[in-house]
Design an enzyme around this catalytic site. Structure first.
Site, PDB file in Angstrom:
ATOM      1  CG  HIS A  27      -1.875   0.809   1.540  1.00  0.00           C
ATOM      2  ND1 HIS A  27      -1.501   2.443   1.885  1.00  0.00           N
ATOM      3  CD2 HIS A  27      -3.286   0.808   1.131  1.00  0.00           C
ATOM      4  CE1 HIS A  27      -2.728   3.137   1.835  1.00  0.00           C
ATOM      5  NE2 HIS A  27      -3.678   2.315   1.471  1.00  0.00           N
ATOM      6  CG  ASP A  80       0.611  -2.650   6.212  1.00  0.00           C
ATOM      7  OD1 ASP A  80      -0.477  -2.736   6.744  1.00  0.00           O
ATOM      8  OD2 ASP A  80       0.604  -1.803   5.255  1.00  0.00           O
ATOM      9  CD  GLN A 119      -6.939  -4.539   4.209  1.00  0.00           C
ATOM     10  OE1 GLN A 119      -8.060  -5.111   4.796  1.00  0.00           O
ATOM     11  NE2 GLN A 119      -7.280  -3.014   3.793  1.00  0.00           N
ATOM     12  CE  LYS A 148      -7.090  -0.132   6.465  1.00  0.00           C
ATOM     13  NZ  LYS A 148      -8.064   0.545   5.428  1.00  0.00           N
ATOM     14  CB  CYS A 158      -3.493   3.452  -1.573  1.00  0.00           C
ATOM     15  SG  CYS A 158      -4.697   4.594  -1.143  1.00  0.00           S
TER      16      CYS A 158
HETATM   17  N1  C6P Z   1      -6.308   0.455   2.746  1.00  0.00           N
HETATM   18  C1  C6P Z   1      -8.208   0.237   1.325  1.00  0.00           C
HETATM   19  O1  C6P Z   1      -9.389   0.425   0.948  1.00  0.00           O
HETATM   20  P1  C6P Z   1      -4.762   3.853   7.123  1.00  0.00           P
HETATM   21  O2  C6P Z   1      -5.565   4.601   6.117  1.00  0.00           O
HETATM   22  O3  C6P Z   1      -3.451   4.200   7.621  1.00  0.00           O
HETATM   23  O4  C6P Z   1      -5.954   3.380   8.264  1.00  0.00           O
HETATM   24  O5  C6P Z   1      -4.340   2.354   6.269  1.00  0.00           O
HETATM   25  C2  C6P Z   1      -3.582   2.591   5.342  1.00  0.00           C
HETATM   26  C3  C6P Z   1      -3.566   1.110   4.908  1.00  0.00           C
HETATM   27  C4  C6P Z   1      -2.090   0.431   5.097  1.00  0.00           C
HETATM   28  N2  C6P Z   1      -1.787  -1.018   4.445  1.00  0.00           N
HETATM   29  C5  C6P Z   1      -2.728  -1.621   3.945  1.00  0.00           C
HETATM   30  C6  C6P Z   1      -2.440  -3.025   3.501  1.00  0.00           C
HETATM   31  C7  C6P Z   1      -4.114  -0.981   3.734  1.00  0.00           C
HETATM   32  O6  C6P Z   1      -4.859  -1.884   3.179  1.00  0.00           O
HETATM   33  C8  C6P Z   1      -4.390   0.381   4.268  1.00  0.00           C
HETATM   34  C9  C6P Z   1      -5.655   1.151   4.080  1.00  0.00           C
HETATM   35  C10 C6P Z   1      -7.601   1.017   2.176  1.00  0.00           C
HETATM   36  O7  C6P Z   1      -7.653  -0.806   0.885  1.00  0.00           O
HETATM   37  C11 C6P Z   1      -7.632   2.638   2.217  1.00  0.00           C
HETATM   38  S1  C6P Z   1      -6.679   2.799   0.732  1.00  0.00           S
END
Ligand code: C6P
Length: 412
Positions: free
Chosen positions: A129, A206, A209, A232, A370
């Site tokens: 991401h 990371d 998910q 999430k 992203c």
């Molecule tokens: N993915 C999706 O719709 P934040 O925004 O900091 O809570 O998470 C960022 C992020 C980092 N790593 C992974 C693997 C992610 O999936 C995400 C967030 C969302 O897939 C928003 S683009």
């Protein structure tokens, strides 16, 4: 984990915990298949926030009064819950952040800023991401470090056979996603951390998910850092955590400066509290942390192994039903995967599919998720993504299939 029996859980009763799911959107029952972007919140989490603001609201670690000590106890109690939830050795290894993005930026700036020098390599993967790419690119501009990417194969899994080739002695940190947000791939995090350690590199997982979807134990995984977001996994937005091994957090300088993180300040300089407090400058998101604690209690009551088994069963059902549709391409591994499926329809652009679905109350996500470098590699304009959580069910998948058939008729 694989022995969980999702049929033993009353998922329909659990769904009732989510008041938002009862509404109609554009005259149709809402079908929310965008939980990978942000999950919905159960009533107990909403209630925890309300209770905090109605009874306990005050700043933490400051006032010598009853409300402040209640707020502090609840905030620090939430830290203990996070530590237990991910199997950290102690709550001192948990830094509250705004979420995954801020957690990774913290590591890049505080750890990377101090310990990386020109010529060092940060190894990522091609399925990261932007949150696990851009902080390192920014650091590279400042310091002259190099950023490299372990390739992703056509079928959506990492090129593990080449791992030794990429993990050269110049690699100082290997940072990778646990579950890909656009492919659903579940990476073998334990194996990746072990491989990093063999060349003297540290590892960052990371877990954006995965944290709300499957059991995680940082000590079993053997990672040095792990980042995730509360929103999430049933918690509010604006709260998340960074796990860091104690020695690393101790050796890292603060990143943001301000109140809460200092021991003493003079006009000439400052000394800092120990980790994790030295990384939490300013008034933190107290209500968010308490909400995250409530979400953890809630998820643990259901059981993460059961949640993962539910994810797996639902995504397998969705893929089986989608195979009925002509002119649809499904991305990601054919075997084990997380609870999401990305696809392209020959007849319509992913944005059009998503906008069309919205007319029927079906919330999907369309775009690059992203993951622009990955989309570019696969020469895709983006994908449409359906992502599931434990409040979704087969009837919703069936309805999605009907709507996708409607898409095909409309754009034919
Ligand atoms: N993915 C999706 O719709 P934040 O925004 O900091 O809570 O998470 C960022 C992020 C980092 N790593 C992974 C693997 C992610 O999936 C995400 C967030 C969302 O897939 C928003 S683009």
């Amino acid at each position: 984990m694989n022995n969980a029996d999702p049929s033993a859980v009353e998922w329909d009763v659990i769904r009732e915990d989510f008041p938002i799911l009862r509404q109609e959107v554009r005259g149709h029952p809402l079908i929310y298949l965008d939980s990978a972007a942000s999950s919905q919140k159960p009533r107990c989490v909403i209630e925890a926030l309300r209770h905090y603001y109605e009874y306990d609201n005050a700043n933490v670690h400051r006032g010598l009064h009853e409300l402040s000590s209640r707020a502090t106890d609840a905030y620090e109690g939430a830290r203990e819950k996070v530590a237990r939830y991910i199997g950290a050795a102690s709550a001192e290894e948990i830094v509250f952040t705004r979420g995954t993005t801020e957690s990774i930026n913290l590591v890049a700036n505080a750890w990377g800023g101090k310990f990386l020098k020109a010529g060092d390599v940060v190894l990522l993967t091609e399925m990261e991401h932007h949150s696990n790419i851009v902080p390192w690119q920014l650091l590279a501009e400042r310091t002259g470090i190099k950023v490299r990417y372990l390739p992703v194969r056509e079928e959506g899994t990492l090129e593990l056979a080449e791992l030794d080739k990429w993990l050269t002695p110049e690699v100082k940190i290997f940072a990778f996603t646990h579950i890909s947000n656009s492919l659903g791939t579940i990476n073998p995090v334990q194996e990746l951390c072990r491989a990093a350690r063999k060349v003297g590199a540290i590892s960052l997982v990371d877990a954006a998910q995965s944290a709300g979807h499957l059991p995680i134990n940082v000590q079993e995984i053997g990672c040095d850092f792990l980042a995730f977001s509360g929103h999430k996994m049933c918690a509010p937005t604006g709260i998340g955590a960074l796990y860091g091994r104690r020695e690393l957090l101790t050796a890292m300088p603060p990143w943001h400066g301000g109140g809460e993180m200092i021991s003493s300040v003079t006009f000439e300089g400052a000394t800092f509290k120990d980790a994790p407090h030295k990384f939490e400058a300013g008034t933190p998101n107290i209500a968010g942390a308490i909400g995250l604690g409530a979400a953890i209690d809630y998820i643990e009551k259901i059981g993460r192994a059961e949640i993962f088994a539910h994810d797996e069963a639902l995504v397998a059902y969705a893929i089986k039903r989608m195979a009925e549709l002509p002119g649809i391409r499904i991305f990601g591994p054919s075997g084990k995967r997380g609870g999401l499926v990305s696809f392209m329809m020959d007849s319509a652009h992913p944005h059009d599919v998503t906008t069309f679905a919205d007319r029927y109350g079906l919330a999907l996500r369309g775009g690059h998720h992203c993951n622009q470098p990955l989309m570019r590699k696969f020469r895709l304009p983006g994908t449409t993504r359906a992502s599931f959580y434990f409040y979704n069910n087969r009837a919703e998948v069936d309805r999605m299939i009907e709507i996708l058939k409607e898409v095909q008729r409309f754009f034919a």
